[in-house]
Design an enzyme around this catalytic site. Structure first.
Site, PDB file in Angstrom:
ATOM      1  CB  CYS A  69      -0.894  -0.017   1.238  1.00 29.66           C
ATOM      2  SG  CYS A  69      -1.863   1.485   1.502  1.00 29.66           S
ATOM      3  CB  CYS A  93      -2.675   3.719  -5.611  1.00 31.41           C
ATOM      4  SG  CYS A  93      -3.985   2.892  -4.657  1.00 31.41           S
TER       5      CYS A  93
END
EC number: 5.1.1.3
Length: 263
Positions: A73, A183
Site C-alpha cells: 500500500c 497505488c
C-alpha cells in the site's frame, strides 16, 4: 522460520496485484494477506491515522507468525515504513522504491508522472524517492476516486474515464512518457488510464518489482521455503466485513482466495 508465510498488507484489494506477482514468482511460498477494510480507504486519511491503523494490523500479523512483511500500500508505505522496520525483527518490503527504480530505467525523455491517493501525493514520498535521480522531471497528481471505483468492482465506465481525464491532465500536458501507478489499486484501472494517456506512455506498476525484492530478501536471508515442501496454504483476512473483500478478491486474484476470515 522458512515455512512461515509471507505477510502482505493493504487497506483493501489493491495489494492483490502484489500478491499475484509474488505467487507467480514464488509459487512454493504461502501468503498471509490482510486487508484493513475496517479503516478503508487509507488514501484520504492523515499520516497519523494511517500509521495508527497500519501498525495495529502489522502487529497482529507479526504475532500470528510471518517471515517477511510486504506493505503493499503506497499510503501505508509513505506513512509507516520507518516505524515498521524499527519495530519488527522480520524484514519489511515496500512498494515505492521498486516502482521508482523501474521508472528511472524506463523513461526515454526524462519526464515521469506519478499518480496516487491524496495521502501518498501529499506525503511527497515519491518526490523524496526521486531525489536520487535529479535528471528526472517529475509530475505528480492525486486521483481521489480511483480506489473507490476499484473497490466497487468498476474497472471501466464513462464516469471513470471522465475522472481519469481530469486527474491525468497534468501528466498529459507535461508530456510524460512514463507513469507510475502509485497505488496498488491502480493496475486494475490500467485499461482506462491507457485510453487517456495513450499507448506510447509506459505504465509502471510496482507489483513485479516488489515481488523481485521479496525474492532477493528471502534468498539473502536463507528464508526461502524448500521446493520439495507440500503445496502452500494461503490465508486471507479482513478487519471489516469479509464478504465484499472475498467477492472482489476472487474476481481479481482467482481461486487462490478461499475462505476469508475476520481479523
Amino acid at each position: 522460520m522458512r515455512n512461515l508465510p509471507i505477510g502482505v498488507f493493504d487497506s483493501g484489494v489493491g495489494g492483490l496485484t502484489v500478491a499475484r506477482a509474488i505467487l507467480d514468482l514464488l509459487p512454493h511460498e504461502p501468503l498471509y494477506y490482510v486487508a484493513d477494510t475496517a479503516h478503508f480507504p487509507y488514501g484520504t486519511k492523515s499520516i497519523a491515522e494511517v500509521r495508527q491503523y497500519g501498525l495495529a494490523v502489522l502487529d497482529r500479523m507479526v504475532a500470528d507468525g510471518v517471515k517477511l512483511l510486504v506493505i503493499a500500500c503506497n499510503s501505508a508505505s509513505s506513512a509507516l515504513l520507518r516505524d515498521a522496520r524499527e519495530r519488527y525483527d522480520v524484514p519489511v518490503v515496500e512498494v515505492i522504491q521498486p516502482a521508482v527504480r523501474k521508472a528511472v530505467s524506463a523513461t526515454r525523455n526524462g519526464k515521469v508522472g506519478v499518480i496516487g491517493t491524496p495521502a501518498t501525493i501529499a506525503s511527497m514520498a515519491y518526490d523524496d524517492a526521486f531525489a536520487a535521480a535529479p535528471h528526472v522531471d517529475l509530475t505528480t497528481a492525486a486521483c481521489p476516486r480511483f480506489v473507490e471505483f476499484v473497490e466497487a468492482g468498476i474497472t471501466m465506465s464513462d464516469e471513470l474515464l471522465e475522472c481519469a481525464k481530469e486527474y491525468l491532465a497534468p501528466i498529459v500536458e507535461r508530456g510524460c512518457d512514463t507513469l507510475i501507478l502509485g497505488c496498488t489499486h491502480y493496475p486494475f484501472l490500467a485499461g482506462a488510464i491507457a485510453l487517456v494517456v495513450g499507448d506510447e506512455v509506459m505504465l509502471v506498476s510496482s507489483a513485479d518489482e516488489t515481488a523481485r525484492d521479496v525474492y532477493r530478501v528471502l534468498v539473502s536471508r536463507g528464508l526461502t521455503r524448500p521446493a520439495s515442501a507440500p503445496p502452500p496454504v494461503h490465508r486471507f483476512a479482513a478487519t471489516g466485513d469479509p464478504e465484499p473483500f472475498s467477492r472482489l478478491g476472487r474476481r481479481f486474484l482467482g481461486p487462490e482466495i478461499g475462505h476469508v476470515t475476520t481479523l
